[in-house]
Design an enzyme around this catalytic site. Structure first.
Site, short mmCIF file in Angstrom:
data_model
loop_
_atom_site.label_atom_id
_atom_site.label_comp_id
_atom_site.label_asym_id
_atom_site.label_seq_id
_atom_site.Cartn_x
_atom_site.Cartn_y
_atom_site.Cartn_z
CB SER A 1 -0.97 -0.03 1.18
OG SER A 1 -1.88 1.03 1.10
CG ASP B 1 -2.52 4.15 -1.64
OD1 ASP B 1 -3.29 4.12 -2.62
OD2 ASP B 1 -2.56 3.30 -0.73
MG MG Z 1 -3.47 1.58 -0.14
#
Ligand code: MG
Length: 451
Positions: free
Chosen positions: A95, A238
């Protein structure tokens, strides 16, 4: 028994905290627990190829078959899992973590991260090494699936007013963080009739453009590009593109709760008595929107997986987090950065206002964050005296203690990893917010003295 899953899957530094052996065993444990066909994907991180192959080998040895979607955003995989009739999805991603990290997220047949109960079963098999190992002629197959990204983009487009967006001829700058957001959002925006300029668009696990977390300090280039070319909006993802942060045409970076509030005010107003799911860390702004639109809020613990599961359970209209994660259940009960971007450009088009004007129309709040040192052995003991001291207050005690006042609120929560409790406060003025945070500190110190 040990834990391998954290709050958001398994994470660690590549070839150190997270090794091929761990991923191989974890995948054998997943295949032992969830038998059938598994869809897999990964982001641009280094180690993605290495770990994906370990995932494939581990799953195959248990008799699972694989559909490899290639690199795509986490929500893209989540969208595809039920559409491909898979029993599970495995995403190789860390992430928003720094570049040296990678990780594994495991989704169930509905595309949502598996429940804590299923995680425990997987962990049990992982630690006891009770893996299914099928006969030589029962090993599954590996197929690739080439059209996942285009199907995912069509899915997002089906939830927005494409013709209104096309009429506006918006210019959008997309910062894909050198990862999978770049494979989707620029194409999605072009198909919505926007003029698209991409930055940090090459897939590169060194993350040469910026850190994968879309924090204001990492988005200066995006801000400069948007302002200098006169674009209408900038979008930053992200590392796995489940989140989106926005920049207005003046180069101002929006807070996550502002973009969430803009979307919430439209979605919740569509129906009488809508329900919104949000963690206790969300602020007054979202409460204002809920009040304006006659929507009910269901508060949850902090964490995106909790919000996803609560959405499934309640059938609520919308979910969101103050970090800019937006969950739109008609599309997916999980955060989705590209879906969020499509919703924001739809709002710009249909409202025919600039993003900064729309943000100016929202109420303004000020916040304060402080940390209070609490010895590790007292960290979990602190809650009981804290509950006692605050028993007469208007409060929410789902995750830590949140005290709510007419002027603002203060939330006290233990840190997941460090020997401290965090205090968040928010109010109409900075002074009041600081005062509420100090009040939180005093309450924690009073509770500490009672242990
Ligand atoms: Mg993420």
């Amino acid at each position: 028994m040990g834990r391998i899953f954290g709050t958001n899957g398994v994470r660690g530094t590549i070839n150190d905290g997270l090794t091929v052996d761990m991923v191989l065993d974890l995948s054998r444990a997943v295949g032992t627990t969830l038998k059938g066909t598994v869809a897999i994907s990964r982001d641009s991180r280094l180690g993605g190829e290495m770990f994906s192959r370990a995932v494939i080998s581990g799953l195959l040895s248990t008799g699972c078959s694989i559909i490899d979607l290639g690199p795509m955003p986490t929500p893209g995989l989540q969208f595809m899992v039920p559409r491909l009739d898979c029993v599970a999805g495995v995403m190789v991603t860390a992430s928003h973590n720094p570049p040296q990290f990678n990780g594994i997220k495991v989704m169930g047949s509905n595309g949502i991260e598996v429940s804590r109960k299923t995680e425990s079963k997987i962990e049990d098999a992982y630690f006891k090494k009770t893996f299914t190992q099928v006969e030589w002629d029962e090993i599954g197959t590996v197929d690739s699936y080439e059209t996942a990204i285009s199907e995912y983009i069509q899915g997002i487009k089906s939830h927005v007013d494409v013709s209104s967006i096309k009429e506006r001829n918006l210019t959008v700058v997309v910062d894909g963080a050198n990862s999978v957001g770049s494979l989707v959002t620029p194409i999605l925006m072009r198909e919505l009739g926007c003029k698209v300029i991409s930055i940090n668009a090459q897939m590169d696990g060194h993350f040469p453009g910026r850190d994968p977390e879309p924090l204001p300090k990492n988005l200066q280039t995006l801000s400069n590009v948007v302002r200098s070319i006169g674009a209408d909006v900038g979008v930053a993802h992200d590392g796995d593109a489940d989140r989106a942060t926005f920049v207005d045409s003046d180069g101002n970076i929006l807070w996550g709760d502002q973009s969430f509030a803009l979307i919430a005010s439209r979605v919740l107003a569509r129906k009488k008595e809508s329900t919104l799911i949000t963690p206790v860390s969300s602020g007054k702004l979202i409460e204002d929107i809920a009040e304006e639109t006659d929507a009910k809020i269901i508060w949850t613990e902090v964490g995106s997986v909790v919000v996803s599961h609560k959405l499934l359970e309640t059938g609520a209209e919308l979910g969101g987090e103050e970090n800019g994660g937006v969950f739109y259940p008609p599309h997916l009960c999980a955060r989705d950065g590209a879906m969020t971007a499509a919703q924001i450009v739809e709002i710009l088009a249909t409202e025919n206002k600039t993003l900064s004007k729309l943000v100016d129309e929202l109420p303004t709040y000020f916040s304060t964050k402080i940390k209070v040192a609490v010895p590790i052995e007292k960290k979990s003991l602190l809650l009981e005296p804290l509950l006692e001291i605050t028993s007469n207050e208007n409060r929410i005690t789902i995750d830590g203690v949140k005290l709510m006042y007419d002027t603002g609120w203060v939330l006290m929560r233990p840190s997941g990893t460090e020997p401290l409790w965090r205090v968040f406060a928010e109010a109409k003025t900075q002074d009041e917010s600081d005062r509420l945070a100090e009040k939180g500190r005093n309450i924690i110190e009073a509770a500490l003295s009672k242990i």
